[in-house]
Design a protein around this motif. Structure first.
Motif: not given
Length: 73
Positions: A61-73, A4-11
């Motif tokens: 690291i199991s992919k279930r445990r990974v923390n995903l962060l979305y950084a603007p480009l 989900r988008c960190p700004v608008c929560q759209s997919p």
């Protein structure tokens, strides 16, 4: 888990080297962080599978445990 988008929560739509929000018209770099030390993980891709490795001592690291962060480009 749907991204989900960190700004608008759209997919978010996945592309080769980034993810994209159609609603906001923004591109993001997807970063995988270790759940234990919060440092970036190495992404290992082979035969369609994606694995994550912490080179700071935590190993595979199991992919279930990974923390995903979305950084603007």
């Amino acid at each position: 888990m749907e991204m989900r988008c960190p700004v608008c929560q759209s997919p978010l739509q996945s592309h080769d080297d980034h993810v994209y929000c159609d609603h906001c018209q923004r591109r993001y770099q997807q970063l995988a962080l270790c759940p234990d030390c919060s440092k970036p993980l190495d992404v290992l891709k082979a035969c369609g599978a994606v694995d994550y490795f912490c080179s700071h001592g935590d190993g595979l690291i199991s992919k279930r445990r990974v923390n995903l962060l979305y950084a603007p480009l």
